[in-house]
Each structure stands twice: as C-alpha cells, then as structure tokens.
Design an enzyme around this catalytic site. Structure first.
Site: not given
Ligand code: EPU
Length: 334
Positions: A161, A233, A330
């Site tokens: 990012r 995010s 972010e």
């Molecule tokens: N989780 C929680 N609580 C929640 C949601 C998620 O504990 O309410 C934990 C779970 O363990 C889950 C993990 O977080 O397995 C990962 O969640 P998710 O797959 O939704 O991914 P993320 O790490 O929260 C990142 C990117 C997103 C992208 C997703 C999918 C960043 C900051 N964000 O989110 O990007 O869509 O992966 O690849 O890296 C964005 O940048 O705006 C964005 C939406």
C-alpha cells in the site's frame, strides 16, 4: 477549463463528508492540468490532486486549489496483453473492460473503489493480487520540470500500500495514465483463502468465475460507499516481528497471521486487533465501525471529517494500549 470557488466536496469523497475547497478545477487533459497548476502558482495556493476521493478523509475545508483528475481513455495494444488507461477512468469499469476484452490477471482487483490514477499511488491489492505485479509503466507529469515522463515499475518503488508517489516523491508527480501488462490468455489466481472458499464447487474456475467470486465477497463484507460513506480499509495491516507475534499468540491463541512478503515480518489483520479491542459495530454519533468488517470506518449520515478522525484516534489508542501495536492509517487526510 474553469476554476470554481467554494465548492462543496461531498460528491468528491466516498465518506460523503461536507467540507469545501476554496478553489476547484476539473482537469480533462494535459493542457487543463498545466493551466490549473499555473493558476495555483500565480495565486500562491497549495494544490491537492484528487481522483474519486475514495481513500481520502477531508478533515477541514481545503484552503487551496483542489484538482479533480477526470482524463478519460483506454487503449489496448493488439494481442500483447498490454493495456493503457487514463487517470480519470473508474477502476472497476476498467477491470470489467479488461474481462470483456480478454485481458486477464486483474479480476481479483474487481470492485475496488477509485480511479486508475490512484491505483499506483496506493499500490492497490486484494485477494492475492497486488497492482505492482501488473504494472508496466506509469505516465506522469513532473511538477518540478513541467515535463511528461514514464516511470518503470522499479522507479515507482512499490511496497505494501505504498509507492514513491506517497513517500519519496510526494507531490512531485501527477499520474496521467497507467500501462499494465496483462495476459491475453486466461490466467487465474485463486490461492487467497476467502476466494478459494467462495469458489468451492466451481470446477476449473476461469477469469469470469474469479471476477464474480471477488465481487460477491466484497458485496457481502464491505459496505457500498454510495449507500454508506466509507473509504474501505481505514488502517494498514501491521507487519510485526516473529517475537512479537509469539508473545501475542501465547496470550491470544486465535490470532491470525499471513505472510508479509518481507523477511522476519508477519502480517496480522488490523481488523482482528480492532474487533478484539471491542470496536466492531460501535458508533460515536454518526461516525462508526462497520458491523461486518472492523477495518472499515463509516459515516452514518452527518459525521464530519473530524468525527471520523477522533474515532480513528480512539481506536488506535485502544489497540496500542491493549496489544502494543501502533496502527497506521491507510486513508489520506487532507
Ligand atoms: N478480521 C477480523 N474481523 C473483521 C474482519 C476481518 O478479525 O471484522 C480478520 C479475519 O481473521 C480475516 C482477516 O481479518 O481472515 C483478513 O480479512 P480480509 O480478508 O477482509 O482482509 P483485510 O486484511 O481486512 C485486506 C485489504 C483489503 C482487501 C482485502 C482482501 C488492507 C489494509 N486491506 O483487508 O483492501 O480487499 O485484504 O484482499 O490491506 C482496502 O485497502 O481498502 C481494502 C479493502
């Protein structure tokens, strides 16, 4: 090109925040951009470049010149898999264009809000694909030399990012267009756990299956900014040392972690820390933490930029106190 004054920015940011810009220009081509920048210089104004405002939190009225990049156009180069798009094109519509025109490898990035111009700045990524893997070059206007240049992938200094546009050369370049090397024959990336699960039962998934699966996951988990103001995010996922992870996991055996791509560092979801600290679904006035995803801050109606910022600060302080982890935003504050 006309310079407007005192423009309400509500339609220009996905949080739906009502701040205003003292001066505002809509730029459709290079000539417009040069004129707008000259106007800024002549009037001694600070200048901020904006795409669709889907990763921006306006925390006050902007006193300078806000330039909204609205250059359009998509060009593909025979069957090479190379495609070039202008900065003002909508990212998701571009992904759809690629799918329809047999340009593959980008389907995992479907439904990311924002424009082409913002994509390399943020080095967007989702469901196992990071933009940097696809970038051939970024055409920019160099504000210091007033020339157009093409930066290679290496020159963009991409990391998680992050890119030269956000760090080393902040405010030096205006992104004009983005050239990607995609695949003219179908390729799919289905290793990301949530995506694999969504595709269960689909035999030999093709690009359209991946595209639809990603859209479906995002529509289930993430709020649509046109219905509920948000900027995806709000924080980056922290990268932590193996030692720090071991000490956290002895106290919290359910803590998830992912490969960070960087030696000795693990990526732990910021959403997990925020949820564990009790913030998921909480609300302070019209600023809140989304009920389905703890990493997404939302505007339930009339929240100001400052309301969202104060909520974010409370969350950061609470995560720091509980886990010793400093969350980094972010979203960009303007
Ligand atoms: N989780 C929680 N609580 C929640 C949601 C998620 O504990 O309410 C934990 C779970 O363990 C889950 C993990 O977080 O397995 C990962 O969640 P998710 O797959 O939704 O991914 P993320 O790490 O929260 C990142 C990117 C997103 C992208 C997703 C999918 C960043 C900051 N964000 O989110 O990007 O869509 O992966 O690849 O890296 C964005 O940048 O705006 C964005 C939406």
């Amino acid at each position: 090109m006309k310079i407007q004054t005192d423009v309400n920015l509500k339609p220009y940011n996905s949080f739906g925040i009502s701040q205003s810009a003292a001066h505002f220009a809509e730029v459709e081509n290079l000539e417009d951009l040069k004129q707008a920048l000259s106007y800024g210089e002549e009037h001694f104004l600070s200048v901020h470049i904006l795409g669709q405002g889907s990763n921006t939190l306006f925390i006050q009225d902007y006193p300078g010149l806000l330039i909204h990049m609205a250059c359009l156009g998509i060009e593909r180069f025979e069957d090479s898999g190379i495609v070039k798009a202008a900065c003002g094109e909508n990212w998701h519509q571009f992904v759809e264009y690629c799918l329809k025109n047999n340009l593959h490898g980008i389907e995992n990035l479907a439904l990311i809000p924002g424009t082409i111009g913002a994509a390399p700045i943020q080095n967007i990524g989702a469901y196992g694909v990071e933009l940097e893997q696809l970038v051939l070059g970024v055409e920019v206007f160099n504000r210091e030399t007033a020339t157009v240049e093409v930066l290679s992938r290496e020159q963009c200094e991409f990391s998680y990012r992050d890119s030269i546009f956000k760090s080393g050369a902040k405010n030096k370049y205006v992104v004009l267009s983005l050239a990607l090397q995609l695949n003219a024959s179908p390729v799919v990336h289905t290793d990301y756990a949530a995506l694999k699960q969504q595709l269960t039962g689909v035999e030999e998934p093709g690009p359209r299956d991946v595209f639809e699966a990603v859209c479906s996951i995002r529509q289930t988990k993430l709020p649509d900014p046109s219905a509920l103001g948000n900027a995806g995010s709000f924080f980056k996922n922290p990268l932590i040392s193996q030692d720090k992870f071991s000490s956290l996991s002895s106290e919290y055996p359910d803590i998830p972690c992912f490969d960070s791509g960087e030696e000795g560092l693990l990526k732990v979801p910021a959403a997990w820390f925020i949820e564990k600290a009790g913030w998921k679904g909480r609300r302070k006035g019209d600023a809140g933490v989304h009920e389905q995803h703890a990493l997404v801050l939302v505007n339930y109606g009339e929240a100001s930029g400052e309301d969202i910022l104060l909520l974010a600060q409370d969350i950061s302080n609470s995560v720091l106190q509980s886990f010793g982890i400093a969350l980094q935003p972010e979203v960009n504050f303007v």
